[in-house]
Design a protein around this motif. Sequence first.
Motif, PDB file in Angstrom:
ATOM      1  N   PRO A 138       0.648  -1.175   0.087  1.00  0.00           N
ATOM      2  CA  PRO A 138       0.092   0.076  -0.070  1.00  0.00           C
ATOM      3  C   PRO A 138       0.936   1.319   0.101  1.00  0.00           C
ATOM      4  O   PRO A 138       2.099   1.270   0.811  1.00  0.00           O
ATOM      5  CB  PRO A 138      -1.045  -0.096   1.314  1.00  0.00           C
ATOM      6  CG  PRO A 138      -0.069  -0.938   2.092  1.00  0.00           C
ATOM      7  CD  PRO A 138       0.522  -1.963   1.211  1.00  0.00           C
ATOM      8  N   THR A 139       0.342   2.211  -0.636  1.00  0.00           N
ATOM      9  CA  THR A 139       0.908   3.632  -0.830  1.00  0.00           C
ATOM     10  C   THR A 139       0.782   4.224   0.816  1.00  0.00           C
ATOM     11  O   THR A 139       0.084   3.869   1.484  1.00  0.00           O
ATOM     12  CB  THR A 139       0.629   4.585  -1.835  1.00  0.00           C
ATOM     13  OG1 THR A 139      -0.778   5.053  -1.429  1.00  0.00           O
ATOM     14  CG2 THR A 139       0.647   3.688  -3.042  1.00  0.00           C
ATOM     15  N   GLU A 168      -0.559   7.268   1.233  1.00  0.00           N
ATOM     16  CA  GLU A 168      -2.148   7.694   1.290  1.00  0.00           C
ATOM     17  C   GLU A 168      -2.995   6.566   1.418  1.00  0.00           C
ATOM     18  O   GLU A 168      -4.049   6.732   2.081  1.00  0.00           O
ATOM     19  CB  GLU A 168      -2.307   8.265  -0.097  1.00  0.00           C
ATOM     20  CG  GLU A 168      -3.918   8.579  -0.311  1.00  0.00           C
ATOM     21  CD  GLU A 168      -4.238   9.726   0.341  1.00  0.00           C
ATOM     22  OE1 GLU A 168      -5.549  10.240   0.322  1.00  0.00           O
ATOM     23  OE2 GLU A 168      -3.729  10.387   1.182  1.00  0.00           O
ATOM     24  N   GLU A 169      -2.728   5.445   1.006  1.00  0.00           N
ATOM     25  CA  GLU A 169      -3.744   4.132   1.196  1.00  0.00           C
ATOM     26  C   GLU A 169      -3.674   3.782   2.777  1.00  0.00           C
ATOM     27  O   GLU A 169      -4.581   3.412   3.554  1.00  0.00           O
ATOM     28  CB  GLU A 169      -3.429   2.877   0.134  1.00  0.00           C
ATOM     29  CG  GLU A 169      -3.699   3.295  -0.982  1.00  0.00           C
ATOM     30  CD  GLU A 169      -3.222   2.047  -1.898  1.00  0.00           C
ATOM     31  OE1 GLU A 169      -3.750   1.885  -3.028  1.00  0.00           O
ATOM     32  OE2 GLU A 169      -2.313   1.342  -1.718  1.00  0.00           O
ATOM     33  N   ASP A 197      -9.461   8.363  -9.772  1.00  0.00           N
ATOM     34  CA  ASP A 197      -8.823   7.521  -8.909  1.00  0.00           C
ATOM     35  C   ASP A 197      -9.441   7.517  -7.537  1.00  0.00           C
ATOM     36  O   ASP A 197      -9.370   8.789  -7.016  1.00  0.00           O
ATOM     37  CB  ASP A 197      -7.403   7.530  -8.774  1.00  0.00           C
ATOM     38  CG  ASP A 197      -6.754   7.129 -10.279  1.00  0.00           C
ATOM     39  OD1 ASP A 197      -7.393   6.248 -10.795  1.00  0.00           O
ATOM     40  OD2 ASP A 197      -5.760   7.679 -10.286  1.00  0.00           O
ATOM     41  N   THR A 203     -10.161   5.941  -3.978  1.00  0.00           N
ATOM     42  CA  THR A 203      -9.542   4.991  -2.845  1.00  0.00           C
ATOM     43  C   THR A 203     -10.523   4.998  -1.747  1.00  0.00           C
ATOM     44  O   THR A 203     -10.779   6.168  -1.030  1.00  0.00           O
ATOM     45  CB  THR A 203      -8.161   5.349  -2.398  1.00  0.00           C
ATOM     46  OG1 THR A 203      -7.422   5.524  -3.990  1.00  0.00           O
ATOM     47  CG2 THR A 203      -7.592   4.180  -1.342  1.00  0.00           C
ATOM     48  N   ALA A 260     -10.487  -1.934 -10.646  1.00  0.00           N
ATOM     49  CA  ALA A 260     -10.701  -2.034  -9.270  1.00  0.00           C
ATOM     50  C   ALA A 260      -9.813  -3.047  -8.605  1.00  0.00           C
ATOM     51  O   ALA A 260      -9.622  -3.879  -9.380  1.00  0.00           O
ATOM     52  CB  ALA A 260     -12.120  -1.901  -8.816  1.00  0.00           C
ATOM     53  N   LEU A 268      -9.493  -2.159   1.597  1.00  0.00           N
ATOM     54  CA  LEU A 268      -9.019  -1.283   0.908  1.00  0.00           C
ATOM     55  C   LEU A 268      -9.062  -1.565  -0.585  1.00  0.00           C
ATOM     56  O   LEU A 268      -8.833  -2.337  -1.026  1.00  0.00           O
ATOM     57  CB  LEU A 268      -7.500  -1.014   0.903  1.00  0.00           C
ATOM     58  CG  LEU A 268      -6.902   0.131   0.490  1.00  0.00           C
ATOM     59  CD1 LEU A 268      -6.997   1.507   1.154  1.00  0.00           C
ATOM     60  CD2 LEU A 268      -5.257   0.033   0.319  1.00  0.00           C
ATOM     61  N   SER A 320      -9.269   0.316  -4.210  1.00  0.00           N
ATOM     62  CA  SER A 320      -8.832   1.260  -5.360  1.00  0.00           C
ATOM     63  C   SER A 320      -9.709   1.201  -6.595  1.00  0.00           C
ATOM     64  O   SER A 320      -9.718   0.198  -7.181  1.00  0.00           O
ATOM     65  CB  SER A 320      -7.405   1.129  -5.609  1.00  0.00           C
ATOM     66  OG  SER A 320      -6.504   0.989  -4.166  1.00  0.00           O
ATOM     67  N   TRP A 321     -10.475   2.116  -6.987  1.00  0.00           N
ATOM     68  CA  TRP A 321     -11.116   2.238  -8.113  1.00  0.00           C
ATOM     69  C   TRP A 321     -10.616   3.152  -8.943  1.00  0.00           C
ATOM     70  O   TRP A 321     -10.068   4.176  -8.717  1.00  0.00           O
ATOM     71  CB  TRP A 321     -12.608   2.724  -7.658  1.00  0.00           C
ATOM     72  CG  TRP A 321     -13.362   2.114  -6.486  1.00  0.00           C
ATOM     73  CD1 TRP A 321     -12.820   2.348  -5.260  1.00  0.00           C
ATOM     74  CD2 TRP A 321     -14.340   0.822  -6.529  1.00  0.00           C
ATOM     75  NE1 TRP A 321     -13.992   1.492  -4.316  1.00  0.00           N
ATOM     76  CE2 TRP A 321     -14.402   0.787  -5.099  1.00  0.00           C
ATOM     77  CE3 TRP A 321     -14.923   0.233  -7.504  1.00  0.00           C
ATOM     78  CZ2 TRP A 321     -15.560  -0.281  -4.782  1.00  0.00           C
ATOM     79  CZ3 TRP A 321     -15.800  -0.634  -7.296  1.00  0.00           C
ATOM     80  CH2 TRP A 321     -16.096  -1.048  -5.832  1.00  0.00           C
ATOM     81  N   THR A 322     -10.826   2.852 -10.303  1.00  0.00           N
ATOM     82  CA  THR A 322     -10.752   3.868 -11.487  1.00  0.00           C
ATOM     83  C   THR A 322     -11.956   3.988 -12.166  1.00  0.00           C
ATOM     84  O   THR A 322     -12.636   3.014 -12.584  1.00  0.00           O
ATOM     85  CB  THR A 322      -9.590   3.366 -12.403  1.00  0.00           C
ATOM     86  OG1 THR A 322      -8.160   3.362 -11.878  1.00  0.00           O
ATOM     87  CG2 THR A 322      -9.809   4.428 -13.623  1.00  0.00           C
TER      88      THR A 322
END
Length: 818
Positions: free
Chosen positions: A598-599, A601-602, A636, A638, A665, A680, A682-684
């Motif tokens: 994970p980043t 931010e995540e 994006d 999240t 996603a 967690l 993560s969507w686009t």
Amino acid sequence: MTSEASPPSSPAAGPDGPVAYADARARLLAGPAASGRGRRAALAGLTDRWLAGLFAGAGAPAGVALVAVGGYGRGELSPRSDLDVLLLHEGPVDSALPERIWYPVWDAGASLDHSVRTLAEARTVAAEDLKAQLGLLDARHIAGDAALTASLRSAVLSDWRATASTRLPELQELGAERAERHGELSFLLEPDLKEARGGLRDVVALNAIAASWLADAPRDGLEAAARRLSDVRDALHLTTGRATERLSLQDQDQVAATLGVLDADTLLRQVYEAARTITYAGDVTWRAVERVLAARSTRGRRSSRLSFPFTGTGRGSGAVARGAVERRPLAEGVVEQDGEAVLAQGARPATDPVLPLRAAAAAAQAGLTISYATVRRLAAETRPLPVPWPDEAREQLVTLLGAGEACIPVWEALEAEGLITRLLPDWERVRCRPQRNAVHRWTVDRHLVETAVKAAAMTRRVARPDLLLVAALLHDLGKGWPGDHSEAGEVIVRDVAVRMGFDAADTETLAVLVRHHLTLVDTATRRDPDDPATVDLITKVVGTLSHLELLHALTEADATATGPAAWSSWRASLVDDLVGRAAAQLTGGYPFPADVEPTAEEERLAVEAARTGGPALSLHAQSSQDSFATEPMGVDLTLAIPDRPGLLGTVAGVLALHRLTVRAASLRELDPIGIGAVLLISWTVTAEFGELPEAARLRADLRRALEGSLDVARKLAERDAAAPRRRGISTPPPVVSVAPGAASATATVLEVRAHDAPGLLHRIGRALDDAGVRVRTAHISTLGADAVDAFYVTDPAGRPLSARRAAEVATEIQAALG
């Protein structure tokens, strides 16, 4: 009445005798000064003068006229055309008068189609016989009482316009019957230049529609196309010496030489191009006729019930200005109107280079075509796509191809205005290119589109339907170049793929598919399947299971699109056996990407969600790839949220309510502070019609949905029930399968392949929840109009499902999606 045998000859001497006319006609046809349309007009003029002399010499009384009808009436005569004439009179006429005119014509060897009628009789025959009425629409005065001819023309046109609402559907039906009998001129190796669809008979029908005043054909290029077919017919008459309309293989070289064309292939290509222009003009015009007639029918029904004037929805009624025309959104900048896809009022083609592909994809997916005016505007105003293409352009092309049969009329509309060659410059080399092989039904370019249509039905068989569809469209581009077309095609597709924006791995896949699109069937039918070297050959060519399944589907799509003789159950069984053997020898992991760390931010969002017990959300707009692009903005999104049953379906439903389309996603579990699992996601996503929701409103609806105060399923159902029903398209049914056990050691992998639709992920999530399984990880992909999703699931205790239970869950999910 038509003569089949000549009566006794009349004297041949004199300037109006048959010998003199035949000699003059022969000199005209052999002379180099006139050709093409000029020669046809000159031949008609020569015949006019001759027949006028015969008429005068026959001693016709007042109140009689000699009238040319049909093709002769239009002032164009091919070398072997019939002379269609009408002797029109006001009352009783000497029975010997017609014979004094017809005998010299027969003696000259001309084919004569003649009749003798009063004005009333001519109108009666026209009312009973559509073909006779069409001929009279082209009535032209030759000799005698000009006022009588003028009365005939006026009466016939008046009758035609008064009965257009019934005669035009009859004319359309005649055209459909001709097309059924004679085929489509654009794709025939031995086409009938007159009767086949897109031939000269269709030009006559278009002129008849124009004479009705109900609609008119697109005129750009139409006259030139008709002239080209007429020129070829003239050359065919001269070279064969017969009144034939069929351009046979044995005559094509000589006809090409007569016209000064390079070779027979070039001749056929010119014929095909002309036929396509006529066919497209016919399609556009008949749709306009259908709209006008439908509006008239509606007006009639309403006027019988209502006392106030009907405003209508016709194009010429001003209804758009009054807001009476219903316009339903299809995509950003594209709406449905009058059964066609048109541009929305706020669309700006000059600043939206993806708009042609977006409009095409939206139209095809809705089972519509694009209006003529819209395609013309797109061609005139849209700027070229940047290189490489924006992601949306590539996705819209795949969506267009994935529509299957519905893609074809949309593709033809784009091609008619030059938009296809603007998108794919290499297309020009294969456009209208004939294939002199009895196995092939189509020209090269149409075969490519047909292969994509066949591939659209196979998208559930592959993990990368986008690559299958693009490979299908491009696999024979090398036929426009010298040498082996597969080798040339590989070079071309590498360049095209880079311009389209495919990455290096996908470009390599497309190159392999194009280079080896014949390898499977050739190897299966020519090599011993029990020889280990045979399987080794295939595994070395494809390299991976993913390539193998793509090549297998492409092989079948290519063969079935070629024609009935190119594919059979025997060939299919040989290819299937070879693919099975190669698949057993190949090894490789599951084709979905592995989880990544994970980043920052995540991690921050995960910690916030774990501490607050509620959703933590961030939205980041993707940067545009082009400075003047205005396509729907990618976002994006999240989301971190404490794990709970039904989570994936609930969140996906909220996104669907906000008209957000999930393009990709991924879902995974984290435990950032050791107090419990956090999901967690993560969507686009993209906005369905270009308007993104506010983050605060989206977050509020997520909270309400998770708390139970917002019934997502009910809201979606209400919206679907209120939405207008569109015919849409037929798509392959969803497929839910269990991946091999090697795909994951700690979970069961369920793969879902389905046609993308609003709320699809919500329904999948609910089905998974109803099945009582936990989603530990998910990888969501939308490729064009196809969803390819993988869900790593466990039982409530966190263990992989048994083989039996996994199969049951797959069946349950597939039933829920069906």
